[in-house]
Design a protein around this motif. Structure first.
Motif, mmCIF file in Angstrom:
data_model
loop_
_atom_site.group_PDB
_atom_site.id
_atom_site.type_symbol
_atom_site.label_atom_id
_atom_site.label_comp_id
_atom_site.label_asym_id
_atom_site.label_seq_id
_atom_site.Cartn_x
_atom_site.Cartn_y
_atom_site.Cartn_z
ATOM 1 N N MET A 1 5.555 3.472 2.879
ATOM 2 C CA MET A 1 5.441 4.367 1.731
ATOM 3 C C MET A 1 4.254 3.953 0.874
ATOM 4 O O MET A 1 3.630 2.959 1.145
ATOM 5 N N SER A 2 3.974 4.697 -0.163
ATOM 6 C CA SER A 2 2.790 4.442 -0.967
ATOM 7 C C SER A 2 2.878 3.114 -1.709
ATOM 8 O O SER A 2 3.940 2.707 -2.164
ATOM 9 N N VAL A 3 1.729 2.441 -1.851
ATOM 10 C CA VAL A 3 1.692 1.194 -2.631
ATOM 11 C C VAL A 3 1.195 1.456 -4.038
ATOM 12 O O VAL A 3 0.806 0.535 -4.748
ATOM 13 N N GLU A 60 4.604 -2.449 -2.819
ATOM 14 C CA GLU A 60 5.685 -1.536 -2.456
ATOM 15 C C GLU A 60 6.617 -1.329 -3.644
ATOM 16 O O GLU A 60 6.684 -2.147 -4.557
ATOM 17 N N GLU A 154 -2.965 11.209 -0.703
ATOM 18 C CA GLU A 154 -2.355 9.996 -1.261
ATOM 19 C C GLU A 154 -1.331 10.350 -2.327
ATOM 20 O O GLU A 154 -0.294 9.700 -2.442
ATOM 21 N N LEU A 157 1.838 11.330 -0.669
ATOM 22 C CA LEU A 157 2.599 10.153 -0.233
ATOM 23 C C LEU A 157 3.322 9.505 -1.413
ATOM 24 O O LEU A 157 4.464 9.064 -1.301
ATOM 25 N N GLN A 160 6.336 11.611 -2.171
ATOM 26 C CA GLN A 160 7.384 11.383 -1.178
ATOM 27 C C GLN A 160 8.072 10.040 -1.423
ATOM 28 O O GLN A 160 9.289 9.918 -1.281
ATOM 29 N N GLN A 274 23.814 1.335 1.430
ATOM 30 C CA GLN A 274 22.509 0.692 1.333
ATOM 31 C C GLN A 274 22.512 -0.435 0.330
ATOM 32 O O GLN A 274 21.911 -1.458 0.552
ATOM 33 N N LEU A 281 15.533 -9.681 2.565
ATOM 34 C CA LEU A 281 14.266 -9.805 1.881
ATOM 35 C C LEU A 281 14.439 -9.855 0.376
ATOM 36 O O LEU A 281 13.474 -9.799 -0.355
ATOM 37 N N GLU A 284 12.150 -12.414 -1.507
ATOM 38 C CA GLU A 284 10.748 -12.053 -1.752
ATOM 39 C C GLU A 284 10.647 -11.112 -2.934
ATOM 40 O O GLU A 284 9.756 -11.220 -3.757
ATOM 41 N N LEU B 17 9.993 14.189 3.754
ATOM 42 C CA LEU B 17 8.827 13.960 4.610
ATOM 43 C C LEU B 17 8.377 15.304 5.135
ATOM 44 O O LEU B 17 9.092 16.288 5.002
ATOM 45 N N PRO B 40 15.587 4.715 6.057
ATOM 46 C CA PRO B 40 15.442 3.609 7.004
ATOM 47 C C PRO B 40 16.149 3.911 8.337
ATOM 48 O O PRO B 40 16.038 3.134 9.287
ATOM 49 N N GLY B 66 7.793 -7.973 5.550
ATOM 50 C CA GLY B 66 7.611 -7.026 4.445
ATOM 51 C C GLY B 66 8.680 -7.187 3.385
ATOM 52 O O GLY B 66 9.683 -7.849 3.614
ATOM 53 N N LEU B 71 10.807 2.166 6.345
ATOM 54 C CA LEU B 71 11.228 3.558 6.380
ATOM 55 C C LEU B 71 10.656 4.237 7.619
ATOM 56 O O LEU B 71 9.549 3.936 8.051
ATOM 57 N N HIS B 91 7.084 2.417 9.262
ATOM 58 C CA HIS B 91 6.077 1.614 8.580
ATOM 59 C C HIS B 91 5.843 0.286 9.289
ATOM 60 O O HIS B 91 5.029 -0.507 8.849
ATOM 61 N N GLN B 119 -3.526 0.185 0.850
ATOM 62 C CA GLN B 119 -2.922 1.287 1.586
ATOM 63 C C GLN B 119 -1.725 0.801 2.369
ATOM 64 O O GLN B 119 -1.762 -0.270 2.970
ATOM 65 N N ALA B 120 -0.688 1.619 2.393
ATOM 66 C CA ALA B 120 0.477 1.253 3.191
ATOM 67 C C ALA B 120 0.185 1.535 4.660
ATOM 68 O O ALA B 120 -0.525 2.477 4.985
ATOM 69 N N PHE B 122 1.472 2.720 8.344
ATOM 70 C CA PHE B 122 2.557 3.458 8.986
ATOM 71 C C PHE B 122 2.012 4.208 10.195
ATOM 72 O O PHE B 122 0.806 4.411 10.322
#
Lengths: 379, 350
Positions: A1-3, A60, A154, A157, A160, A274, A281, A284, B17, B40, B66, B71, B91, B119-120, B122
């Motif tokens: 996904m977008s950063v 992220e 971008e 994204l 989304q 979820q 993770l 982190e 999406l 996911p 990561g 996803l 990703h 940039q991600a 994927f």
């Protein structure tokens, strides 16, 4: 996904939080100077220069838990205190409002205009404080620098990514229900009339060309909506007419907000799964979070300034009742940040952590399955 | 006239999406498979006639390094000469399964050395052509995998460089015969009619389209420039590329020359999906404006022009559509997914 989604998420949610707190402070008749103090302290914390710098780095999106923790801290950055039920309600309202705004953005790029609307309105709350105004203006400038050059792809994204964050949230907000922008099943109304987004043509025309590029035929077709051309584009400058209304303050003293948290659990099973599932993770993410919050300077309360408790409900009984009846799936789990024994990062972090304890807040319990958190030693 | 049929319930809602619905029609066993990305995880459903769900399976993106759980960006069935594979892009990389999703036959991890901090990473954009499967990348590269008739011995055959920005979608069709008299081939840089069998189109975030001829070495035939708007979905029919854009337009280009044949102001928001019923020349367009439109395409061989006729429009109230597909070869039924919606909506004209 977008950063690049996190700053927009954070600033817009923060903006909504300030709108709601401002309305509740007035509704609860908190003295003007105390109310102003609270808003100023939160804004000062939110727009702290090194915090914003850290925020604007490409990264992220955080988990819902991590975001909720940040807003808990932010809401308690001053002399005001909120019980868990009120904090839950505040967060529900913030998230549903932003979900609505992102979903209804005409173009993906318009989420930037929504952000500017929030910042413009925040500036309206601090007109008497030039230092704070400067901080917000600085943030506006940095946003323009980071986002000004991004392409439409971008931004798509980013949109989304934000929608993924809000997926499966269907809390009904009475203000939205009253204004008929939300249905009774919790879904937002998507109008099929009105102006098309800037840069889009009104649907309904088919044009056919020959091999030389000459138009040979044009035919209209019934597109089903009732659209008109967009009047003008909103401004992406530091100052300007944003044109878009999304992201402006929809609350006022006369429009109290209630949330309905029952009857929306149908789609929550996947969401609950979820959040309960152990996330290897998490460590982190916690490191990122601690680093980010390390940049949040908490203004020390000088002298014996008495704190006060804000209630997001109309009465204390209502608040108690809300706490008891909140569906299990919707309980916002908050991360318990505890510093590690890592000597290199310890001192500054310990000082910041120490400051968080000043207001004698209740310790939020760690969420289930976060065994890694248990591994970190208590400071 | 289309009517709403029975909806098919999903375990999880559909993610916001593009191209978020894949359909595998199995007329022999009277079954239809549906694939939808939730986040996911992705869900596969096996459905009998009248929309009766028979079986379902959930697939997850393979974990890797990561911060957050990866996803999925797309799930798509690829029909190859001797088998059907299910491809899942995320990703972290590309996962390929047997068509029922029961066994993973191949895993390709994205190369983190290519990663850029701003940039991600994927993979996105999946299509089969001949015995190849093409998958697009965030970097603009297209990976071409050579698929054996059976077994897991899948090999990365080629990496195509043609796009400066992230790939959004890929389309293909069986190689078309050029007309023997070479009328339409005039002026094109081909050595012979056989060289000009364009059968793959790749699209990216800038709206650029690349037209390729597949083979042991893919050959770039034409580039059709964008106009600053992302191309979100693409289909290929009789040498015509049908392209959906972020500004709600559907455009049809002649792939051998790159000439624009048709421009439709079709939707008021970004197009999220296009689908074809190639035998009858029907095109389906779906967008975030809650509408689905069906179009009839026809090629005029004398003039070389393409004509489009609007057949049907359907509004899916208050739903930001994210995927749409025909469910039968005659284009008389279609299915739709929407963001946040935990069901597949179906429509039929029979």
């Amino acid at each position: 996904m977008s950063v690049r989604a996190l700053p927009l998420l954070f600033l817009n949610l923060g903006g909504e939080m300030l709108y709601i707190l401002d309305q509740r402070l007035r509704a609860q008749n908190i003295p003007g100077d105390k109310a102003r103090r609270v808003l100023h302290d939160i804004i000062l914390t939110m727009f702290n220069k090194s915090f914003i710098e850290e925020l604007l780095k490409p990264q992220e999106l955080y988990s819902k838990k991590a975001l909720r923790t940040i807003y808990d801290r932010l809401a308690h950055a001053s002399i005001m205190k909120l019980n868990q039920a009120s904090m839950d309600k505040l967060y529900d309202l913030m998230t549903m409002a932003l979900k609505y705004q992102v979903l209804l953005c005409p173009r993906p790029k318009d989420v930037l205009l929504v952000t500017f609307n929030h910042l413009d309105t925040i500036k309206g709350l601090i007109q008497d404080n030039p230092a704070l105004l400067h901080l917000v203006d600085e943030t506006l400038r940095q946003l323009i620098e980071v986002y000004g050059g991004l392409s439409a792809g971008e931004f798509q994204l980013i949109r989304q990514t934000l929608l993924t964050f809000f997926q499966d949230l269907h809390i009904r907000v009475s203000l939205f229900l009253k204004d008929k922008v939300q249905n009774s099943n919790g879904r937002f109304v998507l109008p099929v009339s009105g102006p098309v987004p800037w840069g889009i043509e009104v649907p309904g025309l088919i044009r056919m060309f020959d091999n030389k590029g000459e138009e040979v035929r044009r035919v209209e077709f019934p597109h089903g909506g009732n659209y008109v051309t967009a009047p003008k584009e909103g401004s992406f400058e530091v100052y300007g007419d944003r044109v878009l209304k999304l992201g402006t303050n929809m609350y006022s003293v006369n429009r109290p907000v209630e949330t309905h948290t029952s009857g929306t659990s149908k789609n929550l099973s996947s969401q609950a799964q979820q959040s309960i599932a152990p996330n290897p993770l998490a460590k982190e993410e916690l490191n990122f979070l601690a680093k980010l919050m390390g940049g949040m300077e908490i203004k020390k309360t000088s002298g014996p300034e008495p704190g006060f408790r804000l209630n997001l409900f109309t009465t204390d009984e209502e608040e108690e009742q809300a706490a008891l009846t909140r569906p299990e799936e919707l309980s916002h789990e908050v991360v318990n940040i505890q510093a590690t024994q890592d000597q290199q990062r310890n001192q500054e972090l310990a000082r910041i952590m120490g400051e968080f304890e000043v207001m004698d807040q209740p310790r939020w319990s760690a969420s289930k399955g976060d065994d890694l958190l248990a591994m970190m030693d208590e400071l | 006239m289309f009517r709403r049929q029975r909806s098919i319930p999903l375990r999880g809602s559909a993610a916001a999406l593009s191209n978020n619905l894949s359909v595998l029609q199995l007329p022999v066993c009277n079954l239809t498979h549906f694939g939808v990305v939730h986040g996911p995880s992705a869900q596969l459903l096996s459905v009998a006639p009248e929309g009766v769900p028979l079986a379902q399976r959930q697939l997850h993106a393979k974990e890797g390094a990561g911060v957050s759980s990866p996803l999925i960006t797309q799930v798509h069935w690829c029909a190859l000469p001797f088998r059907v594979l299910l491809v899942l892009t995320s990703h972290r990389g590309i996962q390929m399964y047997e068509s029922d999703g029961s066994v993973m036959v191949y895993w390709h991890a994205l190369d983190s050395r290519d990663a850029s901090p701003v940039q991600a990473m994927f993979a996105r954009g999946i299509a089969s052509c001949g015995h190849f499967i093409c998958v697009g990348m965030w970097s603009g590269r297209v990976l071409v995998f050579d698929i054996p008739a059976k077994g897991p011995n899948i090999v990365l055959s080629e990496e195509l460089a043609g796009h400066p920005t992230s790939v959004t979608d890929i389309a293909s069709e069986p190689a078309q015969e050029q007309d023997p008299a070479g009328e339409r081939g005039k002026g094109s840089p081909c050595l012979s009619p056989q060289d000009c069998m364009a059968d793959v189109v790749t699209a990216d975030d800038s709206g650029l389209l690349c037209v390729w001829r597949s083979g042991p070495e893919f050959k770039l035939l034409t580039r059709i420039p964008g106009f600053g708007v992302p191309c979100t979905s693409v289909q290929l029919w009789k040498g015509i590329a049908a392209v959906g854009y972020g500004n709600g337009q559907v455009r049809l280009y002649e792939t051998s020359t790159g000439a624009l044949h048709v421009q439709i102001n079709a939707h008021a928001r970004a197009i999220c999906a296009l689908d074809l019923a190639p035998e009858v020349g029907k095109l389906l367009s779906a967008a975030e404006d809650t509408f689905v439109h069906i179009w009839k395409l026809s090629k005029r061989t004398e003039s070389g022009c393409t004509e489009v006729e609007h057949c049907h429009g359907e509004c899916v109230p208050d739903t930001q559509v994210c995927g749409a597909r025909f469910c039968d070869p005659s284009g008389s039924s279609f299915a739709v997914t929407g963001y946040d919606l935990a069901e597949i909506l179906t429509f039929s004209s029979e």
